[in-house]
Design a protein around this motif. Structure first.
Motif, short mmCIF file in Angstrom:
data_model
loop_
_atom_site.label_atom_id
_atom_site.label_comp_id
_atom_site.label_asym_id
_atom_site.label_seq_id
_atom_site.Cartn_x
_atom_site.Cartn_y
_atom_site.Cartn_z
N MET A 1 0.84 -1.18 0.00
CA MET A 1 0.00 0.00 0.00
C MET A 1 0.89 1.25 0.00
N SER A 2 0.55 2.21 -0.82
CA SER A 2 1.35 3.42 -0.88
C SER A 2 1.18 4.22 0.42
N ARG A 3 2.12 5.08 0.69
CA ARG A 3 2.03 5.94 1.87
C ARG A 3 0.82 6.86 1.78
N LEU A 4 0.47 7.31 0.57
CA LEU A 4 -0.71 8.15 0.39
C LEU A 4 -1.98 7.38 0.75
N ASP A 5 -2.10 6.15 0.24
CA ASP A 5 -3.27 5.34 0.56
C ASP A 5 -3.33 5.05 2.06
N SER A 6 -2.19 4.78 2.66
CA SER A 6 -2.15 4.54 4.11
C SER A 6 -2.60 5.77 4.89
N PHE A 7 -2.14 6.95 4.47
CA PHE A 7 -2.55 8.21 5.11
C PHE A 7 -4.05 8.41 5.00
N ILE A 8 -4.60 8.18 3.83
CA ILE A 8 -6.03 8.35 3.62
C ILE A 8 -6.81 7.37 4.49
N ARG A 9 -6.36 6.14 4.57
CA ARG A 9 -7.03 5.16 5.45
C ARG A 9 -6.97 5.60 6.90
N ARG A 10 -5.83 6.14 7.34
CA ARG A 10 -5.70 6.58 8.73
C ARG A 10 -6.61 7.76 9.01
N MET A 11 -6.65 8.73 8.11
CA MET A 11 -7.50 9.91 8.30
C MET A 11 -8.99 9.54 8.30
N THR A 12 -9.36 8.63 7.40
CA THR A 12 -10.76 8.18 7.34
C THR A 12 -11.13 7.45 8.62
N ALA A 13 -10.24 6.58 9.09
CA ALA A 13 -10.48 5.85 10.34
C ALA A 13 -10.60 6.83 11.51
N GLN A 14 -9.70 7.81 11.56
CA GLN A 14 -9.73 8.80 12.64
C GLN A 14 -11.06 9.55 12.64
N ARG A 15 -11.47 10.04 11.48
CA ARG A 15 -12.74 10.77 11.39
C ARG A 15 -13.92 9.89 11.78
N ASP A 16 -13.98 8.66 11.27
CA ASP A 16 -15.11 7.78 11.56
C ASP A 16 -15.19 7.44 13.03
N ILE A 17 -14.04 7.20 13.66
CA ILE A 17 -14.03 6.88 15.08
C ILE A 17 -14.41 8.10 15.91
N LEU A 18 -13.88 9.26 15.58
CA LEU A 18 -14.24 10.46 16.34
C LEU A 18 -15.73 10.77 16.20
N ASN A 19 -16.28 10.65 15.01
CA ASN A 19 -17.72 10.85 14.84
C ASN A 19 -18.50 9.85 15.68
N HIS A 20 -18.04 8.63 15.71
CA HIS A 20 -18.69 7.55 16.47
C HIS A 20 -18.69 7.85 17.97
N VAL A 21 -17.55 8.25 18.52
CA VAL A 21 -17.47 8.47 19.97
C VAL A 21 -18.05 9.81 20.41
N CYS A 22 -18.11 10.78 19.53
CA CYS A 22 -18.61 12.11 19.92
C CYS A 22 -20.05 12.06 20.39
N VAL A 23 -20.84 11.12 19.92
CA VAL A 23 -22.22 10.97 20.38
C VAL A 23 -22.23 10.70 21.89
#
Length: 159
Positions: A1-23
């Motif tokens: 996996m490219s570093r760009l794809d890895s970064f995008i996966r990390r940012m997407t995971a971060q956003r999804d988890i933060l949205n999930h826990v903010c409730v």
């Protein structure tokens, strides 16, 4: 996996988890602790998701975008391990730590103190979210939302 794809996966995971826990965090008393302000993207996101909530951000130096800088009372600069330790007992509802480097040797050093610091900053029942695994007896790992691959980003509850 490219570093760009890895970064995008990390940012997407971060956003999804933060949205999930903010409730849940929205229903819990206590400030939010941001360990690693960086560019300020996560601070900005949390500020939108948790309006009116105190968010205290820590970083070694200020490098955030001008639109994503906390006010002076909620920005703490210096070595995170040392500066955040002075906030132990703050009873945070959420601790978010995105201070991994991607270098195994450096992250191993961070993991000698980050799990304990995170647990000590949280109130019982509070949530920790981290890009690094936080193995600690007071932190119970929770499953991520379905959109986040296991071991990409981590959620814990302080027991």
């Amino acid at each position: 996996m490219s570093r760009l794809d890895s970064f995008i996966r990390r940012m997407t995971a971060q956003r999804d988890i933060l949205n999930h826990v903010c409730v849940e965090v929205a229903k819990t008393e206590g400030p939010v602790i941001e360990l690693g302000l960086g560019n300020g993207r996560t601070f900005n996101h949390l500020r939108e998701r948790l309006p009116g909530r105190r968010i205290v951000a820590f970083d070694r130096k200020l490098a955030a975008h001008a639109s994503s800088i906390p006010d002076a009372d909620n920005l703490v600069l210096g070595e995170i391990r040392e500066t955040a330790s002075t906030f132990v007992g703050i009873e945070a509802a959420l601790v978010h730590a995105d201070i991994g480097t991607g270098y195994e040797d450096r992250d191993a050093v961070t993991l000698t103190w980050l799990p304990d610091l995170s647990a000590r900053l949280l109130r019982p029942g509070g949530i920790a979210v981290s890009g690094l695994p936080l193995e600690h007896p007071q932190l119970q790992q929770l499953p991520p939302p379905p959109s986040v691959p296991a071991d990409r980003y981590f959620i814990y509850r302080r027991v």
